[in-house]
Design a protein around this motif. Structure first.
Motif, PDB file in Angstrom:
ATOM      1  N   TRP A 169       0.838  -1.201   0.000  1.00  0.00           N
ATOM      2  CA  TRP A 169       0.000   0.000   0.000  1.00  0.00           C
ATOM      3  C   TRP A 169       0.871   1.248   0.000  1.00  0.00           C
ATOM      4  N   GLY A 219      -9.163   2.502   1.151  1.00  0.00           N
ATOM      5  CA  GLY A 219      -8.808   1.091   1.272  1.00  0.00           C
ATOM      6  C   GLY A 219      -7.491   0.903   2.006  1.00  0.00           C
ATOM      7  N   ASP A 231      -8.091   1.707   5.701  1.00  0.00           N
ATOM      8  CA  ASP A 231      -8.816   0.584   6.312  1.00  0.00           C
ATOM      9  C   ASP A 231      -7.886  -0.593   6.580  1.00  0.00           C
ATOM     10  N   CYS A 232      -7.014  -0.881   5.644  1.00  0.00           N
ATOM     11  CA  CYS A 232      -6.071  -1.989   5.794  1.00  0.00           C
ATOM     12  C   CYS A 232      -5.172  -1.756   7.006  1.00  0.00           C
TER      13      CYS A 232
END
Length: 98
Positions: free
Chosen positions: A16, A26, A29-30
């Motif tokens: 990421w 996303g 959130d990860c």
């Protein structure tokens, strides 16, 4: 969670972090889910928690629509990547090889 799973989580966060700055819920959130998962693990310790919180905090800036623009791009990216390396060291310490 075992060492392999913990390092797989770290690898996912590192992937990421290779993304460009900007709106990416996303990724946030990860990182948040990883922090929660680590916090429920018996191997969790204060140092790991501090490093995880630092990574989450930098992800919240890096992947926000505008917050990252207040920082020097390369400086912020460097801090985020350095904190990821510190997180990896904390994981390796908390989850020794079998």
């Amino acid at each position: 969670m075992d060492r392999e799973q913990a390092l797989a989580t770290w690898n996912e966060l590192r992937e990421w972090a290779r993304e460009e700055a900007g709106n990416n819920p996303g990724a946030i959130d990860c990182a948040t889910k990883a922090r929660i998962n680590f916090s429920y693990d018996p191997n969790y310790n204060t140092y790991l928690g501090e490093k995880m919180l630092a990574v989450v905090g930098h992800f919240e800036i890096w992947f926000s629509p505008r917050k990252w623009q207040r920082w020097d791009y390369d400086h912020l990216k460097g801090i985020m990547l350095a904190d990821l390396q510190k997180l990896k060291s904390a994981i390796q310490s908390a989850y020794p090889p079998a």
